[in-house]
Design an enzyme around this catalytic site. Structure first.
Site, PDB file in Angstrom:
ATOM      1  N   GLN C  99       0.832  -1.206   0.186  1.00 10.32           N
ATOM      2  CA  GLN C  99       0.174   0.487   0.085  1.00 10.32           C
ATOM      3  C   GLN C  99       1.488   1.525  -0.223  1.00 10.32           C
ATOM      4  OE1 GLN C  99      -2.586  -0.368   3.602  1.00 10.32           O
ATOM      5  NE2 GLN C  99      -4.276  -1.197   2.376  1.00 10.32           N
ATOM      6  N   ARG C 102       2.636   2.271  -3.065  1.00 11.33           N
ATOM      7  CA  ARG C 102       1.554   2.807  -4.453  1.00 11.33           C
ATOM      8  C   ARG C 102       1.556   3.740  -4.685  1.00 11.33           C
ATOM      9  NH1 ARG C 102      -1.993  -1.388  -6.639  1.00 11.33           N
ATOM     10  NH2 ARG C 102      -0.099  -2.554  -5.681  1.00 11.33           N
ATOM     11  N   ASP C 201       9.178  14.321  -0.006  1.00 12.61           N
ATOM     12  CA  ASP C 201       8.431  16.063  -0.191  1.00 12.61           C
ATOM     13  C   ASP C 201       7.403  15.703   0.576  1.00 12.61           C
ATOM     14  OD1 ASP C 201       6.275  16.746  -1.655  1.00 12.61           O
ATOM     15  OD2 ASP C 201       7.894  16.598  -3.646  1.00 12.61           O
ATOM     16  N   LEU C 202       7.729  16.872   1.058  1.00 13.72           N
ATOM     17  CA  LEU C 202       6.394  17.455   2.168  1.00 13.72           C
ATOM     18  C   LEU C 202       5.072  17.570   1.399  1.00 13.72           C
ATOM     19  CD1 LEU C 202       5.868  17.501   5.112  1.00 13.72           C
ATOM     20  CD2 LEU C 202       6.117  19.847   4.661  1.00 13.72           C
ATOM     21  N   ARG C 212      -3.720   7.262   4.334  1.00 17.76           N
ATOM     22  CA  ARG C 212      -3.338   6.349   5.166  1.00 17.76           C
ATOM     23  C   ARG C 212      -3.809   6.710   6.961  1.00 17.76           C
ATOM     24  NH1 ARG C 212      -3.969   3.359   1.439  1.00 17.76           N
ATOM     25  NH2 ARG C 212      -2.498   3.190  -0.314  1.00 17.76           N
TER      26      ARG C 212
END
Lengths: 299, 299, 299, 299
Positions: C99, C102, C201-202, C212
């Site tokens: 996951q 992805r 990156d942020l 998530r």
């Protein structure tokens, strides 16, 4: 919050990169590049590669790192090179920025002529001196600007300077009449200066350098790209060395050209000639040769 | 809305691709690939490249296209290759899908074991027959599965089949006791089948093929990738031919290896040997040789 | 070359991130995350945004930075957030890693079961204890694992443990018979542990966290993502605060729902209720309301 | 090889897109867009989404597709939208192309002023008429070009025309003196016309439209983007409808603004007001409201 100046960090430190932080590398009449931030080192790249083998915690020393990075670059296993990141401030004319930002795998924040306006002649007409003008080496060909600097009659410079003055005049005239900046900018020349923050990983940076430091790249872009290259060479000496050896200076031969050339190789001279190569590469090169001979013989 | 079956379109048509639409290319015991949709042709790639020159409307014919595409591929000007796109349905075990989807520049929709569950032994244990097991050619080395198929004692197959049965049993037991699919799946083996739609442009697809059709790629992934390659070869014959000549079958030589080899070339044999190359490539290859000789002489 | 431990740097320093460097945040029975490197700070993000306005050298202080970052996040101007980068070491079972990876806009080096093999039961069977098994809250629905931990009969655990033992046995049996690691791994369960370096990156990291850390994300992935979130909250407090306010906790309303709701708003109560919002946001929110009223009235 | 004109294909056909193939949509004084190729339909997007559930082969009809696409767009599950691809030919001035190409997730081939040169005044001075000049609505603010067309004194137009003439003169003068095209172009204005092929997937195209069709986008870019939007609305009616409802016209409210507004809602009016929403969205909207009330009450 402390932001600039020397301070303590628990991060890996890249001594070669540190010497460039905040140092503006200028190219007269064209622009400048300044390293603002970075993460990663040659050792970090090696460590990331060793994760595949579950050996990321082994300390192998610079020789093992050099060998591993050589292997990665030679075989195109470039994902560990993405583990290093560099942040540059770039100052360049718009026609150079256009080429630069065509490279999509980077993060960019650029000055906008919607929110700022060129205030000085120096910004509207950076190239008024126009640096070195290069003649077409072969006016009938599509090849560009490779004839080296040539004298352009003073009259040409006067025309350019005049065009820039009219342009600046028209820009200010539109602004004074209340036309928005975003529309007024349409009269500004492609030589107008811009500035941008450019954050890119080492893999994509090397791809940029391969194209933009090439002899057939636009001269103005190439001169700035060479300043970037000098920073990279200092900051990632092992990767730089592997990349020049296996990518930048490597010959591009087609399968047919290679089969043709292999047939011209003197078998007796090969062992001696290849003796200086690292063992593994020597073996792989000999395999290429014998495969070409076999293909030839079979044909 | 009409969706499938033959219909009229105003789009460019790719005859080679059309023959594969909806055709399932299976590899026994491993999986299958099916072309679902595409856009682009060799001619469209050439036309996109000619936009740079403002000549996108010129109709040049297949010979000119072949020459142009050869030039693009040889010099790494790959952006026109992004103008073609292919959409595949892929069926593969999870350990193959993991490698496949590591290629990031593609669009993917994959079956989820959060929303579906393997219902038949065929899905939980696709590799129960396990196809051809390959011995390590050199058990001490990190090289994998290149020994070609070898007989694995029937006892090993029995162990694998037994492990899969226990696994399936445990999965069903957890589900019957009310454990969620997303947790129960953790007991399933990496050999469990999955399926995904995979949409990728031709440039990134060729990069995938270079890595996944290589002799050292995992056998199961390679066999599926070769099915994809066969579709590409039919659909983009000019690009395929340029790519095999200038990328897949081209030798990777370092700068040092090239200088060493150049010193072993018989100058008298060169003219004849290179005579069959296209004019421009012949010239560029001779430049590489004389540059290597000069570097050698200078050293 | 110095690599680890405290050292001097000329780079911007992120005090919140520094406290996490090298600290392993573990989730029992599932895995761990460790911050390895970073670049960027809230102030650097603000500075990058100010490049658009040609004011990147102005030092505005934390209040101005907070206001600017709030504006950027509220209006989806996310490119300055790409200017910060974080490098994590992640340890997780394969079904979680699937996951995680992805998300394509990140750089990854993962341990490979082609080059390593699980040597201990702890690696082959990390979930043998299986942590907390969660029942389907609604066995007929597609929603997963949201019933909170529930007791799973000891018998289920015995089945799982047995399946993992058989699996491990089969893996070792294949290896002993000379089957390559890359093929033998196909019998290993999705619960097998893996490890990867993850550089992101942020902007893309926050997108990852939105998906998530959501209540409907897989529990095992969510618990690890929450560890990542805690690091981000410490390292980028201004961005974190703007993101929770304007993205994570913001309501998703359709145009129709909004028009319907606007009709239920008590006009007399609005001024007081919105009084606590920042001036600009208060104005923009009132515009949304009056536009909805007008659309409603017009319909 | 057949390339253009109507022909048979086995691919899914998009009737709405077909009507636009090869049709040039022009915006006077600014440029034009032309759809060249595409792949995908609303139905293909739905099918890709159903792969997650293992139901990609089910034929559900347009109503089910509309519902599913509404769900995907509302919840930000955008990967199925990447399954559709559009290829446009775009003609625009360079200052518009600069904004357009800042969107990185697309494939581009652009005309180069290294290889072509503007031959007619129409190309060097496309904006000589300058279309509608827009005054700053508020000259002190950073907002741009939103005052609608306003009369700009004929004198301003004369200045612009004069600047363009001098520019064209200087360009030709440099070329006649043998200066390369790539350097001579630096005197050309940002209003110079360019052209490019632009290939982009539907997800990234909608993101482009959200920014570039917004009221605060540059007028010239917005007018062209609206032509693109009209093609998308015809080609993907279900996705377009979901996107306008859930993204383009949806309100952006912060968590604080939402809590404040929820306190102003008349509970007795809600049931009636929300009655027209689809069942699932009605339920989710009510959850948002009660959560806001609870947060409010708890505070």
């Amino acid at each position: 919050m402390r932001e600039e100046g020397d301070g303590m960090t628990a991060r890996p430190i890249n001594p070669g990169a540190e010497t460039h932080i905040g140092v503006r590398h200028a190219v007269p009449h064209i622009g400048a590049i300044t390293l603002r931030d970075y993460c990663g080192t040659d050792a970090a790249i090696s460590r990331a590669a060793r994760v595949s083998y579950g050996r990321e915690n082994a300390d192998r020393g610079a020789d093992a790192d050099a060998k591993l990075i050589g292997f990665l670059v030679r075989h195109g296993h470039t994902s560990p090179l993405e583990m290093a990141e560099l942040v540059f401030q770039v100052e360049a004319p718009i026609f150079v920025a256009r080429q630069w930002l065509r490279h999509r795998t980077a993060s960019v924040n650029e000055r906008s002529l919607r929110y700022t306006e060129p205030t000085a002649d120096a910004e509207i007409m950076p190239a008024a001196g126009l640096g070195d003008l290069c003649a077409d080496p072969d006016p009938g060909a599509s090849k560009q600007g490779r004839g080296g600097p040539v004298p352009v009659a003073g009259f040409a410079r006067v025309m350019v300077r005049d065009a820039f003055h009219r342009t600046a005049h028209a820009y200010r005239g539109l602004r004074e009449r209340g036309v928005s900046r975003e529309q007024a900018r349409s009269v500004l020349p492609l030589a107008t200066m811009t500035a941008f923050v450019w954050k890119v990983d080492l893999h994509n940076l090397l791809h940029f350098l391969r194209l933009r430091c090439a002899p057939d790249a636009q001269r103005e872009t190439r001169l700035l790209a060479e300043q970037v290259a000098a920073v990279v060479a200092d900051a990632f000496p092992l990767t730089w060395s592997a990349w020049t050896e296996h990518v930048r200076d490597a010959p591009h031969l087609s399968a047919s050209a290679w089969r043709a050339l292999a047939g011209c190789l003197d078998p007796d001279a090969l062992a001696g000639a290849l003796g200086a190569l690292p063992e593994r590469e020597r073996r792989e090169t000999m395999s290429l040769i014998t495969a070409a001979w076999a293909a030839k013989g079979g044909a």
